[in-house]
Motif scaffolding. Structure first.
Motif, PDB file in Angstrom:
ATOM      1  N   ASP A 245       0.495  -1.202  -0.195  1.00 21.62           N
ATOM      2  CA  ASP A 245      -0.021   0.089   0.047  1.00 21.62           C
ATOM      3  C   ASP A 245       0.789   1.199  -0.028  1.00 21.62           C
ATOM      4  N   GLY A 246       2.383   1.209   0.074  1.00 20.88           N
ATOM      5  CA  GLY A 246       3.031   2.229  -0.067  1.00 20.88           C
ATOM      6  C   GLY A 246       3.473   3.089   1.163  1.00 20.88           C
ATOM      7  N   ILE A 247       2.486   2.696   2.183  1.00 23.22           N
ATOM      8  CA  ILE A 247       2.685   3.465   3.444  1.00 23.22           C
ATOM      9  C   ILE A 247       4.018   3.294   4.100  1.00 23.22           C
ATOM     10  N   LEU A 248       4.397   1.870   4.281  1.00 16.26           N
ATOM     11  CA  LEU A 248       5.706   1.558   5.271  1.00 16.26           C
ATOM     12  C   LEU A 248       6.686   2.599   4.360  1.00 16.26           C
ATOM     13  N   LEU A 249       6.993   2.348   2.954  1.00 13.32           N
ATOM     14  CA  LEU A 249       7.975   2.917   2.324  1.00 13.32           C
ATOM     15  C   LEU A 249       8.321   4.233   2.443  1.00 13.32           C
ATOM     16  N   CYS A 250       7.082   5.208   2.458  1.00 17.35           N
ATOM     17  CA  CYS A 250       6.859   6.552   2.658  1.00 17.35           C
ATOM     18  C   CYS A 250       7.468   6.879   4.228  1.00 17.35           C
ATOM     19  N   LYS A 251       6.981   6.222   5.146  1.00 15.41           N
ATOM     20  CA  LYS A 251       7.589   6.125   6.615  1.00 15.41           C
ATOM     21  C   LYS A 251       8.915   6.158   6.653  1.00 15.41           C
ATOM     22  N   LEU A 252       9.221   5.045   6.168  1.00 16.46           N
ATOM     23  CA  LEU A 252      10.835   4.619   6.031  1.00 16.46           C
ATOM     24  C   LEU A 252      11.526   5.955   5.598  1.00 16.46           C
ATOM     25  N   ILE A 253      11.214   6.584   4.355  1.00 13.20           N
ATOM     26  CA  ILE A 253      11.976   7.723   3.959  1.00 13.20           C
ATOM     27  C   ILE A 253      12.157   8.766   4.893  1.00 13.20           C
ATOM     28  N   ASN A 254      11.153   9.146   5.536  1.00 13.47           N
ATOM     29  CA  ASN A 254      10.906  10.131   6.599  1.00 13.47           C
ATOM     30  C   ASN A 254      11.794   9.727   7.835  1.00 13.47           C
TER      31      ASN A 254
ATOM     32  N   ALA B 236      14.661   8.094   7.234  1.00 15.29           N
ATOM     33  CA  ALA B 236      15.990   8.368   6.738  1.00 15.29           C
ATOM     34  C   ALA B 236      16.578   9.916   6.607  1.00 15.29           C
ATOM     35  N   VAL B 237      15.500  10.508   6.298  1.00 16.39           N
ATOM     36  CA  VAL B 237      15.670  12.099   5.862  1.00 16.39           C
ATOM     37  C   VAL B 237      14.502  12.686   6.420  1.00 16.39           C
ATOM     38  N   PRO B 238      14.347  12.879   7.726  1.00 17.57           N
ATOM     39  CA  PRO B 238      13.097  13.647   8.405  1.00 17.57           C
ATOM     40  C   PRO B 238      12.573  14.842   7.485  1.00 17.57           C
ATOM     41  N   GLY B 239      11.290  14.879   7.386  1.00 14.61           N
ATOM     42  CA  GLY B 239      10.633  15.835   6.644  1.00 14.61           C
ATOM     43  C   GLY B 239      10.534  15.862   5.213  1.00 14.61           C
ATOM     44  N   THR B 240      11.251  14.725   4.584  1.00 18.19           N
ATOM     45  CA  THR B 240      11.100  14.716   3.191  1.00 18.19           C
ATOM     46  C   THR B 240       9.675  14.449   2.678  1.00 18.19           C
ATOM     47  N   ILE B 241       8.858  13.805   3.340  1.00 17.13           N
ATOM     48  CA  ILE B 241       7.433  13.565   2.750  1.00 17.13           C
ATOM     49  C   ILE B 241       6.531  14.206   4.004  1.00 17.13           C
ATOM     50  N   ASP B 242       5.487  15.153   3.415  1.00 19.22           N
ATOM     51  CA  ASP B 242       4.530  15.591   4.364  1.00 19.22           C
ATOM     52  C   ASP B 242       3.498  14.320   4.540  1.00 19.22           C
TER      53      ASP B 242
ATOM     54  N   ILE C  24      17.385   3.106   0.982  1.00 20.47           N
ATOM     55  CA  ILE C  24      17.000   4.078   2.206  1.00 20.47           C
ATOM     56  C   ILE C  24      17.638   4.069   3.477  1.00 20.47           C
ATOM     57  N   ILE C  25      17.819   2.717   3.795  1.00 19.78           N
ATOM     58  CA  ILE C  25      18.464   2.484   5.152  1.00 19.78           C
ATOM     59  C   ILE C  25      19.767   2.953   5.303  1.00 19.78           C
ATOM     60  N   LYS C  26      20.522   2.810   4.020  1.00 17.64           N
ATOM     61  CA  LYS C  26      22.152   3.269   3.937  1.00 17.64           C
ATOM     62  C   LYS C  26      22.290   4.677   3.999  1.00 17.64           C
ATOM     63  N   ILE C  27      21.212   5.377   3.420  1.00 19.12           N
ATOM     64  CA  ILE C  27      21.160   6.731   3.440  1.00 19.12           C
ATOM     65  C   ILE C  27      21.038   7.316   4.928  1.00 19.12           C
ATOM     66  N   GLN C  28      19.973   6.708   5.565  1.00 22.17           N
ATOM     67  CA  GLN C  28      19.970   6.802   7.195  1.00 22.17           C
ATOM     68  C   GLN C  28      21.302   6.587   7.968  1.00 22.17           C
ATOM     69  N   LEU C  29      21.745   5.656   7.511  1.00 17.16           N
ATOM     70  CA  LEU C  29      22.830   5.170   8.415  1.00 17.16           C
ATOM     71  C   LEU C  29      24.371   5.988   8.242  1.00 17.16           C
ATOM     72  N   LEU C  30      24.173   6.229   6.807  1.00 14.53           N
ATOM     73  CA  LEU C  30      25.473   7.342   6.566  1.00 14.53           C
ATOM     74  C   LEU C  30      25.389   8.917   6.565  1.00 14.53           C
ATOM     75  N   ALA C  31      24.031   9.206   7.263  1.00 12.55           N
ATOM     76  CA  ALA C  31      23.655  10.638   7.373  1.00 12.55           C
ATOM     77  C   ALA C  31      24.666  11.422   8.183  1.00 12.55           C
ATOM     78  N   ASP C  32      25.475  10.985   9.008  1.00 15.17           N
ATOM     79  CA  ASP C  32      26.301  11.679   9.939  1.00 15.17           C
ATOM     80  C   ASP C  32      27.695  11.746   9.359  1.00 15.17           C
ATOM     81  N   LEU C  33      27.886  11.054   8.366  1.00  8.98           N
ATOM     82  CA  LEU C  33      29.279  10.960   7.916  1.00  8.98           C
ATOM     83  C   LEU C  33      29.744  12.082   6.983  1.00  8.98           C
ATOM     84  N   ASN C  34      29.544  13.363   7.567  1.00  7.04           N
ATOM     85  CA  ASN C  34      29.983  14.565   6.942  1.00  7.04           C
ATOM     86  C   ASN C  34      30.407  15.727   8.006  1.00  7.04           C
TER      87      ASN C  34
END
Length: 660
Positions: free
Chosen positions: A162-171, A173-179, A235-245
């Motif tokens: 139904d697409g809901i879980l993936l939308c929530k997972l994106i948020n 990884a990068v909070p605020g991406t999807i309203d 998506i998970i990789k983007i989340q886990l590497l978010a602080d590597l900068n």
């Protein structure tokens, strides 16, 4: 996927050879070739096939001609699209055999920088990603009915339908991406609503850096496991590497010695920074090897044992390094990580097997939990002296994600570094204007000699001038040197050209005429005005746009059910403007607009990004079948309106709405 393919190709054998994205690209090449002379013969094909990258790189014009002549004696025969595809497949196989890389099925016409094309899945990876989802989405009010997911089952692939879980997972990884107000979250969704969620998910995934070039909404609806897992992995990789900068973790400057090294560190992809951090910590131990990957170099678990002893000596176990069996050592390493409170993403067997994705996730988790870096280093004060150009950073991000969304051969992490050899720019130009690159004179990476990079970049500039870009005082060497201002100027014009070409190619509306910025502005104003609204935009930098109301009214016109006006604010305060801006972006993506702007671009009225937003909405609307458009705006009305505007003598380069 197959529905779209079937529209272009009736031969089922050909349908099975290509993805819809590959077909769309090849169709563009075919149309471009045929447009030159009104029809396309085998003789024409022999001379024009070299424009296709895989052919032009590996075969001379004469070799191509001889090969086609051997297969098809009559060069006067006209070629339709299916015949073109058959010739392409045979040429590709021939070219690939010449290079020692035989084609799999059709070819590697598009190479996604992901594992999403693999048709097998790793049960260990699936279990790890399910554990991640169970952990990070456990408190979600809507999903708690379905969580925790059993990692040993295939429930994950049912829940994502139904697409809901993936939308929530994106948020996550990068909070605020999807309203989340834009997500359809009823307990029972109809197929249309599910498709909207998947469209929102895919366009949002592209906007955070995922490569989804071979994935469509139907793949999720059907629960195609390798594609679902491939996207979740990214998506998970983007989340886990978010602080590597350096912005998120300024302590990383401890890894370098001087300002020049800091600039180099800032340009590295997060995986490389993670490896550098790991080796930096290992130097404090007796471990003498250099870790260069998250697979073979960590299979014996020795590097992990030394790393954890450096970071958390209070939890060390002397027997970890004493044991001879790698599997046993890996188990002791994971026990050490558990005592640190570090969530494990893999089993001891995954370490010994050298699973790159899971080992990367494990090291990223260790970094997040305890990086062992000092907050007192003198270099941190140096960071404060570096120019913090937020606008340059935002534009770089937009162009990087847009280029990655096109499915080039290499994923880029930094446009100022990764485009300097010209190759990816040539690939991008070929996607935007099929056949425009002369692959015969292009130099393929790895490129050791500097002048070869300059040759590529000179062709990039030459093509830009051919496309009428404004390139005053820009030379190929400026790109090789990584000149930020000039690279951004070129990329903006390339992105703008792409969207204008997409609009022009909707020939039923544009009648083949060039589309200008003024056309887009006039179209948007006419649409909103015809709805009875008094709102209008004077230009793409009209400051009144910052409240977002005009965009919401436009979206409501092109798809009346898209906007829930009870969720819209007056857009007076900064917080209200941000709420409207995030809602606008998510609604546009939910419709099917591929856009890369941020809420700040709307609030600050960034004219470049405003143009891309309006143009993307316009493109989406004009693509819709007549019966799906609101009754008030007939197809003929849209066509005549656009024709009138295109025939106007307004000079869009002099207009206030023009974006230079």
């Amino acid at each position: 996927m197959s529905g779209y393919v079937g529209i272009l190709v009736s031969d089922p054998c050909l349908q099975n050879q290509f993805t819809q994205v590959e077909l769309r690209s090849l169709k563009s090449h075919f149309t471009s070739m045929r447009r030159e002379s009104g029809k396309l013969t085998l003789g024409d094909l022999a001379s024009r096939m070299s424009r296709l990258k895989v052919v032009g790189e590996n075969l001379s014009d004469q070799e191509t001609t001889d090969f086609i002549a051997a297969l098809y004696p009559n060069f006067n025969d006209e070629v339709d699209f299916e015949s073109f595809l058959k010739v392409y497949l045979k040429l590709h196989a021939h070219a690939s055999s010449r290079t020692g890389n035989p084609a799999k099925n059709s070819s590697a016409f598009l190479k996604a920088a992901t594992t999403t094309l693999l048709h097998t899945i790793s049960e260990s990876e699936k279990a790890s990603y399910v554990a991640h989802i169970n952990n990070y989405l456990a408190q979600d009010g809507f999903l708690n009915k379905y969580l925790p997911i059993d990692p040993s089952s295939n429930d994950l692939f049912e829940i994502v339908k139904d697409g809901i879980l993936l939308c929530k997972l994106i948020n996550v990884a990068v909070p605020g991406t999807i309203d989340e107000r834009a997500i359809n979250t009823k307990r029972l969704l109809n197929p249309w609503e599910k498709n909207e969620n998947h469209t929102l998910c895919l366009n949002s995934a592209k906007a955070i850096g995922c490569t989804v070039v071979n994935i469509g909404t139907q793949d999720f609806i059907e629960g195609r496991r390798h594609l679902v897992l491939g996207l979740i992995s990214q998506i998970i990789k983007i989340q886990l590497l978010a602080d590597l900068n350096l912005k998120k973790t300024p302590e990383l400057v401890e890894l370098v010695d001087d300002s020049k090294d800091v600039e180099e560190l800032m340009s590295l992809p997060p995986e490389k920074i993670l490896l550098r951090w790991m080796n930096f910590q290992l130097k404090k131990s007796s471990y003498k090897k250099i870790v260069t990957n998250f697979s073979t170099d960590v299979k014996d678990a020795e590097a992990y044992a030394h790393l954890l002893n450096v970071l958390a000596p209070e939890h060390s176990n002397p027997s970890t390094l004493a044991v001879k069996d790698p599997l046993q050592r890996a188990k002791l390493v994971l026990d050490h990580a558990d005592r640190m409170g570090c969530k494990r993403y893999l089993t001891a067997k995954d370490i010994v097997d050298g699973s790159p994705n899971l080992n990367l996730a494990f090291v990223a988790h260790i970094f997040q939990h305890r990086n062992g870096l000092s907050t007192q280093t003198k270099q941190i004060s140096f960071l404060e002296t570096l120019p913090d150009d937020a606008q340059v950073s935002r534009e770089e991000r937009v162009f990087r994600f847009w280029i990655n969304s096109l499915g080039n051969s290499t994923y880029i992490d930094n446009v100022f570094e990764d485009l300097r050899n010209g190759w990816i720019l040539l690939e991008t130009l070929d996607k935007v204007s099929p056949g425009i690159v002369n692959w015969k004179v292009a130099n393929k990476p790895p490129i050791k000699l500097p002048f070869k990079k300059v040759e590529n970049c000179n062709q990039v500039v030459k093509i830009g001038k051919q496309l009428k870009f404004s390139l005053v005082n820009i030379a190929g060497n400026d790109i090789v040197q990584g000149n930020k201002k000039l690279i951004l100027a070129y990329l903006w014009q390339l992105m703008r050209f792409n969207i204008l070409q997409l609009l022009k190619n909707l020939r039923s509306h544009s009648h083949g005429k060039e589309i200008t910025d003024v056309d887009i502005l006039r179209w948007a104003n006419t649409k909103v005005s015809n709805s009875g609204s008094q709102s209008r935009m004077d230009s793409f930098k009209d400051k009144s746009l910052s409240d977002g109301i005009f965009f919401l009214e436009l979206l409501s016109v092109v798809q009346p059910r898209s906007v829930n006006w009870s969720l819209v604010t007056k857009g007076v305060t900064d917080e209200q403007k941000k709420m409207n801006a995030t809602y606008i972006i998510s609604i546009a993506r939910k419709l099917g607009c591929s856009i890369f702007l941020l809420p700040e671009d709307i609030i600050e009225v960034n004219q470049k990004m405003i143009l891309t937003l309006i143009a993307s909405i316009m493109y989406w609307f004009l693509k819709q079948p007549v019966e799906e458009k609101p009754a008030a705006t007939s197809d003929s009305e849209n066509g005549s309106q656009l024709e009138t505007v295109s025939n106007s003598t307004t000079d869009d380069s002099a207009s206030e709405s023009s974006v230079e």
